[in-house]
Design a protein around this motif. Sequence first.
Motif, PDB file in Angstrom:
ATOM      1  N   PRO A 178      -5.737  -0.032  -7.349  1.00 43.06           N
ATOM      2  CA  PRO A 178      -6.038   1.281  -6.769  1.00 43.06           C
ATOM      3  C   PRO A 178      -6.465   1.171  -5.307  1.00 43.06           C
ATOM      4  O   PRO A 178      -7.659   1.176  -4.983  1.00 43.06           O
ATOM      5  N   ILE A 179      -5.518   1.094  -4.406  1.00 41.74           N
ATOM      6  CA  ILE A 179      -5.787   0.759  -3.002  1.00 41.74           C
ATOM      7  C   ILE A 179      -5.719   2.004  -2.125  1.00 41.74           C
ATOM      8  O   ILE A 179      -4.745   2.756  -2.181  1.00 41.74           O
ATOM      9  N   ASP A 180      -6.764   2.183  -1.303  1.00 43.47           N
ATOM     10  CA  ASP A 180      -6.747   3.293  -0.360  1.00 43.47           C
ATOM     11  C   ASP A 180      -6.076   2.863   0.941  1.00 43.47           C
ATOM     12  O   ASP A 180      -5.649   1.712   1.089  1.00 43.47           O
ATOM     13  N   ALA A 181      -5.962   3.794   1.893  1.00 42.36           N
ATOM     14  CA  ALA A 181      -5.170   3.550   3.103  1.00 42.36           C
ATOM     15  C   ALA A 181      -5.667   2.362   3.905  1.00 42.36           C
ATOM     16  O   ALA A 181      -4.865   1.620   4.486  1.00 42.36           O
ATOM     17  N   THR A 182      -6.973   2.148   3.969  1.00 40.75           N
ATOM     18  CA  THR A 182      -7.506   1.032   4.757  1.00 40.75           C
ATOM     19  C   THR A 182      -7.750  -0.217   3.917  1.00 40.75           C
ATOM     20  O   THR A 182      -8.156  -1.242   4.452  1.00 40.75           O
ATOM     21  N   HIS A 183      -7.482  -0.126   2.614  1.00 44.42           N
ATOM     22  CA  HIS A 183      -7.827  -1.213   1.675  1.00 44.42           C
ATOM     23  C   HIS A 183      -9.303  -1.551   1.821  1.00 44.42           C
ATOM     24  O   HIS A 183      -9.690  -2.710   1.932  1.00 44.42           O
ATOM     25  N   GLU A 184     -10.129  -0.490   1.818  1.00 45.72           N
ATOM     26  CA  GLU A 184     -11.577  -0.625   1.990  1.00 45.72           C
ATOM     27  C   GLU A 184     -11.890  -1.428   3.252  1.00 45.72           C
ATOM     28  O   GLU A 184     -12.729  -2.341   3.227  1.00 45.72           O
ATOM     29  N   THR A 185     -11.225  -1.096   4.331  1.00 43.60           N
ATOM     30  CA  THR A 185     -11.354  -1.644   5.704  1.00 43.60           C
ATOM     31  C   THR A 185     -10.689  -3.013   5.871  1.00 43.60           C
ATOM     32  O   THR A 185     -10.621  -3.521   6.990  1.00 43.60           O
ATOM     33  N   PHE A 186     -10.187  -3.622   4.788  1.00 48.91           N
ATOM     34  CA  PHE A 186      -9.604  -4.962   4.855  1.00 48.91           C
ATOM     35  C   PHE A 186      -8.415  -5.015   5.808  1.00 48.91           C
ATOM     36  O   PHE A 186      -8.136  -6.062   6.419  1.00 48.91           O
ATOM     37  N   TYR A 187      -7.679  -3.905   5.958  1.00 45.35           N
ATOM     38  CA  TYR A 187      -6.487  -3.891   6.803  1.00 45.35           C
ATOM     39  C   TYR A 187      -6.808  -3.822   8.302  1.00 45.35           C
ATOM     40  O   TYR A 187      -5.941  -4.138   9.120  1.00 45.35           O
ATOM     41  N   ARG A 188      -7.981  -3.361   8.657  1.00 45.59           N
ATOM     42  CA  ARG A 188      -8.217  -3.060  10.076  1.00 45.59           C
ATOM     43  C   ARG A 188      -8.055  -4.267  11.006  1.00 45.59           C
ATOM     44  O   ARG A 188      -7.506  -4.119  12.094  1.00 45.59           O
ATOM     45  N   PRO A 189      -8.509  -5.457  10.651  1.00 43.69           N
ATOM     46  CA  PRO A 189      -8.219  -6.592  11.531  1.00 43.69           C
ATOM     47  C   PRO A 189      -6.714  -6.821  11.731  1.00 43.69           C
ATOM     48  O   PRO A 189      -6.281  -7.200  12.821  1.00 43.69           O
ATOM     49  N   LEU A 190      -5.928  -6.583  10.683  1.00 40.27           N
ATOM     50  CA  LEU A 190      -4.467  -6.699  10.807  1.00 40.27           C
ATOM     51  C   LEU A 190      -3.920  -5.629  11.744  1.00 40.27           C
ATOM     52  O   LEU A 190      -3.078  -5.910  12.604  1.00 40.27           O
ATOM     53  N   SER A 197       0.188   1.014  13.117  1.00 38.93           N
ATOM     54  CA  SER A 197       0.251   0.716  11.677  1.00 38.93           C
ATOM     55  C   SER A 197       0.100   2.016  10.905  1.00 38.93           C
ATOM     56  O   SER A 197      -0.695   2.877  11.282  1.00 38.93           O
ATOM     57  N   LEU A 198       0.862   2.145   9.837  1.00 34.39           N
ATOM     58  CA  LEU A 198       0.833   3.344   9.006  1.00 34.39           C
ATOM     59  C   LEU A 198       0.590   2.935   7.559  1.00 34.39           C
ATOM     60  O   LEU A 198       1.306   2.085   7.024  1.00 34.39           O
ATOM     61  N   SER A 199      -0.417   3.538   6.940  1.00 35.44           N
ATOM     62  CA  SER A 199      -0.763   3.179   5.577  1.00 35.44           C
ATOM     63  C   SER A 199      -1.204   4.426   4.823  1.00 35.44           C
ATOM     64  O   SER A 199      -2.058   5.174   5.311  1.00 35.44           O
ATOM     65  N   PHE A 200      -0.619   4.649   3.651  1.00 37.09           N
ATOM     66  CA  PHE A 200      -1.005   5.777   2.810  1.00 37.09           C
ATOM     67  C   PHE A 200      -1.755   5.272   1.587  1.00 37.09           C
ATOM     68  O   PHE A 200      -1.418   4.231   1.013  1.00 37.09           O
ATOM     69  N   SER A 201      -2.763   6.023   1.184  1.00 37.81           N
ATOM     70  CA  SER A 201      -3.452   5.702  -0.070  1.00 37.81           C
ATOM     71  C   SER A 201      -2.482   5.856  -1.234  1.00 37.81           C
ATOM     72  O   SER A 201      -1.641   6.748  -1.239  1.00 37.81           O
ATOM     73  N   LYS A 202      -2.626   5.002  -2.216  1.00 39.66           N
ATOM     74  CA  LYS A 202      -1.763   5.114  -3.392  1.00 39.66           C
ATOM     75  C   LYS A 202      -1.995   6.449  -4.100  1.00 39.66           C
ATOM     76  O   LYS A 202      -3.083   7.043  -4.005  1.00 39.66           O
ATOM     77  N   PRO A 203      -0.998   6.941  -4.836  1.00 40.64           N
ATOM     78  CA  PRO A 203      -1.185   8.179  -5.588  1.00 40.64           C
ATOM     79  C   PRO A 203      -2.420   8.115  -6.489  1.00 40.64           C
ATOM     80  O   PRO A 203      -2.615   7.151  -7.237  1.00 40.64           O
ATOM     81  N   GLY A 204      -3.264   9.136  -6.355  1.00 43.36           N
ATOM     82  CA  GLY A 204      -4.489   9.183  -7.139  1.00 43.36           C
ATOM     83  C   GLY A 204      -5.675   8.517  -6.490  1.00 43.36           C
ATOM     84  O   GLY A 204      -6.788   8.537  -7.030  1.00 43.36           O
ATOM     85  N   ILE A 205      -5.472   7.960  -5.303  1.00 46.65           N
ATOM     86  CA  ILE A 205      -6.530   7.236  -4.602  1.00 46.65           C
ATOM     87  C   ILE A 205      -6.746   7.884  -3.228  1.00 46.65           C
ATOM     88  O   ILE A 205      -5.795   8.252  -2.544  1.00 46.65           O
TER      89      ILE A 205
END
Length: 333
Positions: free
Chosen positions: A61-73, A84-92
């Motif tokens: 169940p991953i949100d758009a930032t992966h709980e901020t994990f993506y931001r360094p990337l 960078s473009l990231s959408f939260s998974k359906p339901g998240i």
Amino acid sequence: MGPLLAAGGLTGVAAWQNTYALREEKVSLRHDGKLLEGVLARPARGEGPFGLAVFVHGDGPIDATHETFYRPLWESFARAGYASLSFSKPGIGGSQGNWLDQSMKDRADETLAAVAWARDRPDIDGRRIGLWGASQAGWVLPEVAARDRRLQFVIAVSPAVNWLRQGRYNLLAELDRDGATTRERDAALRRRQTTLRLLERGASFGEYRAVVGDVDGMTAARWRFIARNHRSDATAGLRAMRGTPLLLVLAGHDVNVDVEETEAVYRALLPPASLSVAHYPDATHSLVDHDVEGSDWRLTMTAVFAPRRLFAKGFLTDQARFLERLDPRTGVR
């Protein structure tokens, strides 16, 4: 007063370390009758048009930032001139639906919709759009690249090739890691074979529960998700996407994916000129440094006070260098 000052100083350090050279914008996309919410992270300066990395999540169940994990990337991509473009998974995270209802084809359709959405933006260069994906995304990325030949690149981080082989490898690797006895190993393999037989004949979750007894955290929704996807295999998509520049990222401490098999298959199916392979011997499946991930204390402190150091040495800069090497006029290295 001293402890208060020290606490204030630590708070300041944490805030500074978690501030990124990015401009984040909340965005939304309507796909298949449902609203998906996400984030577009652009470089800190300039109006573009920028290149773009569309993120494709791994399992869970991953949100758009992966709980901020993506931001360094995202920051590393921004240094190379890419948003960078990231959408939260359906339901998240505000996205409608339920990600457990998706097949890998559904996820590919969703990713193609995100790419199409991005191409309509004046601040995005449609010639420089590619994909970044990790783990379970390995069954999504090749299909998307095969169906959209305009994509400039693919970055595949710790991808598996075949769902069933990956599951067996993961089971045995975790048993070895945990020091399982021969009896425990044999029992786990018997349970796996029972599960596979049930999946092959389309058994319901109720049937699964009746046969195995202790479901070990399995839910009805998760069972349906596995039943829908357990035949996934990346080879057809890899053959069809030949020629798209791809960076394959592999970790030395990956208990989830057989990295030797993955590399062998990618090398066999993709033209050498289009494939780059990066090995990180000290990384885990998530490309976090193995020693950091192995210590709860170090993991927490690094995430709070030095999040860029979560990742294996060189990983972030290598991502940016891969993008910098791409020729924006032709999309080849």
